[in-house]
Design an enzyme around this catalytic site. Structure first.
Site, short mmCIF file in Angstrom:
data_model
loop_
_atom_site.label_atom_id
_atom_site.label_comp_id
_atom_site.label_asym_id
_atom_site.label_seq_id
_atom_site.Cartn_x
_atom_site.Cartn_y
_atom_site.Cartn_z
N GLY A 71 0.79 -1.22 0.00
CA GLY A 71 0.00 0.00 0.00
C GLY A 71 0.81 1.26 0.00
O GLY A 71 0.69 2.11 -0.89
N GLU A 85 -6.39 4.80 2.01
CA GLU A 85 -6.61 3.41 2.39
C GLU A 85 -7.62 3.38 3.52
O GLU A 85 -8.06 4.43 4.02
CB GLU A 85 -5.29 2.74 2.79
N HIS A 134 -5.59 -9.23 7.72
CA HIS A 134 -5.89 -8.41 6.55
C HIS A 134 -7.15 -8.96 5.91
O HIS A 134 -7.26 -10.16 5.65
CB HIS A 134 -4.74 -8.42 5.56
N ARG A 151 -9.56 -1.98 9.14
CA ARG A 151 -9.38 -3.38 8.75
C ARG A 151 -10.16 -4.36 9.62
O ARG A 151 -10.70 -5.35 9.12
CB ARG A 151 -7.90 -3.73 8.78
N HIS A 169 -1.97 -10.95 9.40
CA HIS A 169 -1.22 -9.94 8.66
C HIS A 169 -0.23 -9.16 9.52
O HIS A 169 0.94 -9.08 9.20
CB HIS A 169 -2.20 -8.97 7.99
N ARG A 229 -4.15 -1.64 13.97
CA ARG A 229 -3.30 -0.71 13.22
C ARG A 229 -4.07 -0.03 12.10
O ARG A 229 -4.80 -0.67 11.35
CB ARG A 229 -2.13 -1.49 12.63
#
Length: 842
Positions: free
Chosen positions: A66, A132, A253, A302, A363, A398
């Site tokens: 990303g 994102e 993820h 996420r 992830h 995160r």
């Protein structure tokens, strides 16, 4: 039969070779190489040794697709980046750490570009920014479309190659930490997998050790992490006795390329940037399902996207969903996302013509080795940076593209701290703990158990079953030979055991930790961190209230006392920020070993009335004191020599908290003590002592609380509580009657008070219907006349307050006039602090 204990060191041959360095950095991603390069810049004559498990260009950084998040758009602000990060972290981010990240991030990113990293730009030469998940602004820089990590790794490797002071040892698996007699880090043991002067087990001695080993994704069967991500740094830190924090928060993820049932190992990642450019999630029927889940829909944080995918998979009985970016067209896929496009095509999928099958996979670890704002762990001389560390930036989840930025910012801080402090530990001493190893054949079983029982969906039964299975995996009927496979298996088993244990202990759903049996976030019980250390007795887990939160019992106590816990938190935050700055308590860090513990008493040095004990306790607990036991209560009279509170915990934490805690406690106790003297002076008269708004900015609620502790009562908290007409208001309105009418017309339900400074003003004020009259600087005789006038008119409900020129000596005479209140501004604006001190026992 009980399971064997987790070993405190790895079974390994004695070191056959030794190397010396000023700093040894374990890991060669963005964090490790930035530490090495920055330290070489600060100390050109120093020797930096980088130890990496594979070749220098391998590791997790090169797989980052990303980009890097930083505030570079003039329309963006650090406060917005901070807000997005805190929101994603679900209450557990360290605000100071996040503020450090978002304010220092742009500069760190520019220095990365100065080191040679080239990011994608617009036709006019400006950096190309994208969005994102979780970001409300375009602030993500990227390279090669979706090959940011590869470009960053290329630039850093080239910079290291051009720096003679940096030596690299490749194919080296770090084993254990070397410590000196005082418990300070003195280097590492490691095993070099190759041939030459340095092969087999060796030792690197250094004055500082930096862990930058990356993540632990290989603890699960399916992950985006490379094969080298086996949790080596976290496991080493645990064996060394360091504190590991929040390991249960593993980010899955949401969009990893689904390769079919039973696929294991590293899986191709489909970057969030694809959704940032407009791709959407759909089920097998083509229905979008994120629209009603979150305001950002497909660009939600996420954890929210991963949970929504899992819910839809459960509802439909499928093992994946689809990411639809067909509307991009082939040209966009090939230019903006060439790496992802190639990975899809390699597995027989054409994203330009068909939706991409995706499912969540392990992830990123938001938790890790606990550090401060300088990357320092709980062991002197041992630092941690990047995914292996828990800096407080990520909280429970995160925010996308913050990880590379975290590696940059905190790597530079570590290098500067090592340069400034120049630690000089003694010679390493032999380790005495019993060694041990796990059978490498357990590795796939550990991964399978973790994916089934401690993955995206968790519950009591699944976690308890996983904990039992991991305990069983520690037992082996054969002697395990020391080798790379057994060392990695031991690290994975160690990390998995801690992760499953903390996940079982946290009885709530928060961020990337999702408990089906406890589906709600629980701030009353779980707004805090799970800290784990490994001792000779086994794993020790401690719940530590969040740095920005108070323990539930203190919250309840403050609320019952009429205080807003959030306001109290804000006061403590500001006080600690002023006291600690960025470097913290440098004296305590330099003079007190990290492992030293103490017991201390908070002692009154003079007679008085105490107030603020709950705040002092909160400060001690906030900075890591393990226990605070109060021996007195707010509002109690104390004598010189009385112990008000006993504090127990790490000596550093207790002494670092001392001044901040005592600043609040002595100030508030001084107010309570002075108030008590005034109350005593007028006792038996029927009058009450009350305060004014003459308070210090930000401390009004607490200072007025201290007045209550001293037996006084409060007047207005703010200008909006009641209307108080003074002489200047009368002049501005054109008369007292006009002022009254203006207030009544605008605020018909508000009580109206008025201040007068002459007796002839009393009658008009009474005629207008004042509910309270403040007699400002009246003589005792005029005060008595005013009381008689009010009583003669039988003005029920009209209160009289005397203010101005009052002293303790005249207080009794004023109160004897029959006034209802004596207003004493000095209670809050000039009360002397009560002398209270902290005494260490012994």
């Amino acid at each position: 039969m009980s399971a064997p204990a987790i070993p405190l060191r790895l079974t390994a041959p004695d070191p056959g070779w030794t190397a010396e360095a000023d700093v040894v950095v374990v890991g060669s991603g963005i964090a490790g190489l930035t530490v090495a390069l920055r330290h070489a810049e600060l100390e050109p004559g120093a020797r930096v040794l980088v130890v990496t498990k594979d070749v220098l260009s391998s590791g997790s950084t090169r797989w980052a697709q990303g980009g890097i998040a930083a505030v570079l758009d003039p329309r963006d602000t650090p406060e917005e980046h901070l807000s997005d990060t805190l929101l994603a972290g679900v209450g557990l981010c360290d605000v100071r750490a996040v503020r450090t990240l978002v304010t220092e991030g742009p500069g760190a990113l520019r220095r990365l570009m100065e080191r040679g990293a080239r990011f994608d730009r617009t036709p006019d030469g400006e950096l190309q920014l994208t969005r994102e998940g979780g970001h409300r602004r375009r602030r993500i820089v990227h390279a090669g479309g979706d090959a940011t990590g590869a470009e960053v790794q290329r630039a850093l490797v080239a910079a290291v190659a051009a720096t003679p002071a940096i030596e690299v040892i490749e194919h080296a698996l770090v084993l254990d930490l070397l410590k000196d007699a005082a418990g300070r880090a003195r280097g590492v043991t490691l095993h070099v997998m190759g041939e030459g002067a340095r092969d087999g087990v060796g030792a690197v001695r250094a004055r500082a050790v930096v862990l930058a080993t990356g993540g632990m994704g290989q603890v699960y069967a399916a992950t985006t992490n490379p094969a080298v991500s086996t949790g080596d740094g976290v496991a080493l830190a645990l064996r060394a006795g360091a504190v590991v924090r929040d390991l249960e928060f593993v980010q899955f993820h949401p969009t990893v390329l689904w390769l079919g049932e039973g696929s294991t190992g590293q899986q191709p990642l489909i970057s969030e940037a694809v959704r940032g450019e407009g791709a959407v999630l759909v089920d097998h029927e083509g229905n979008r399902f994120m629209a009603g889940v979150h305001e950002l829909a497909d660009l939600a944080p996420r954890d929210i996207v991963a949970k929504a995918i899992m819910r839809r998979m459960h509802e439909t009985g499928r093992d994946h969903v689809h990411l639809d970016g067909r509307h991009f067209g082939r040209a966009t896929w090939e230019t903006r996302f060439p790496t992802i496009y190639a990975a899809c095509r390699e597995h027989g999928i054409d994203p330009a013509t068909e939706p991409v099958p995706v499912a969540p996979a392990a992830h990123y670890a938001s938790g890790g080795v606990r550090t401060d704002l300088r990357g320092r762990t709980s062991i002197d001389g041992l630092y941690a940076c990047g995914e292996v560390a828990c800096t407080g930036v990520h909280g429970a989840n995160r925010l996308a593209s913050n990880s590379l930025l975290e590696g940059l910012v905190f790597a530079e801080r570590i290098a500067e701290d090592i340069h400034r402090s120049r630690p000089q530990p003694g010679a390493p001493v032999p380790a005495t703990a019993e060694p041990g190893l796990a059978d490498p054949r357990t590795r796939p079983r550990v991964q399978a158990h973790m994916s089934r029982g401690a993955g995206v969906l968790r519950n009591r039964a699944s976690l308890q079953g996983t904990v039992r299975a991991l305990a069983d995996a520690r037992w082996t009927p054969v002697q395990v030979a020391p080798c790379t496979e057994s060392w990695e298996a031991t690290n994975l088993l160690t990390v998995a055991t801690v992760l499953a244990g903390t996940a079982a202990a946290r009885l709530e759903t928060r961020g990337s930790h999702w408990r089906e049996d406890f589906p709600d976030r629980d701030d009353d019980e779980w707004l805090g961190h799970l800290d784990v250390t490994l001792t000779e007795e086994g794993l020790l887990m401690t719940y530590t209230p969040h740095g920005d939160a108070l323990p539930a019992r203190l919250t309840q106590e403050l609320t019952a006392a009429g205080l807003d816990p959030a306001e109290v938190n804000a006061v403590i935050d500001r006080a600690l920020e002023e006291d600690l700055g960025e470097a913290g308590d440098v004296t305590s860090v330099a003079t007190i070993p990290a492992a030293q513990r103490t017991v201390a008493d908070v002692v009154a040095r003079e007679d008085g009335v105490v107030a603020g004990l709950a705040l002092a306790e909160a400060v001690f607990l906030r900075l890591g004191a393990g226990r605070a036991e109060r021996r007195a209560k707010d509002g109690e009279r104390v004598r010189r020599g009385d112990v008000l509170m006993t504090v127990e915990g790490p000596a550093r934490a207790v002494l670092t908290a001392e001044r901040t805690a005592l600043n609040l406690l002595t100030h508030l106790s001084g107010i309570a003590t002075l108030t008590a003297r005034w109350v005593e002076a007028i006792s038996g008269t029927g009058a009450r002592v009350r305060d004014s708004r003459k308070t210090l900015p930000g401390l009004r609620a607490l200072e007025k609380y201290a007045v209550r502790c001293g037996g006084g009562v409060n007047h207005r908290m703010s200008l909006s509580d009641a209307a108080l007409i003074k002489d200047n208001h009368v002049v501005a309105a054109g008369g007292v009657a006009e002022a009254f009418r203006a207030v009544r017309d605008r605020y018909p339900d508000l009580s109206i008070e008025v201040e007068i400074d002459r007796l002839d003003q009393l009658q008009p004020v009474l005629d207008e219907g004042a509910t309270e009259i403040l007699l400002d600087n009246f003589t005792i005789e005029d005060t008595a006349r005013a009381v008689r006038i009010v009583k003669e008119r039988a003005e029920n409900g009209v209160a009289l307050e005397a203010s101005g020129g009052l002293t303790l000596e005249s207080a009794r005479d004023v109160a004897d006039t029959g006034v209802d209140y004596l207003a004493v501004g000095a209670l809050t604006h000039s009360a002397p602090a009560l002398d209270i001190a902290l005494d260490l026992r012994g």
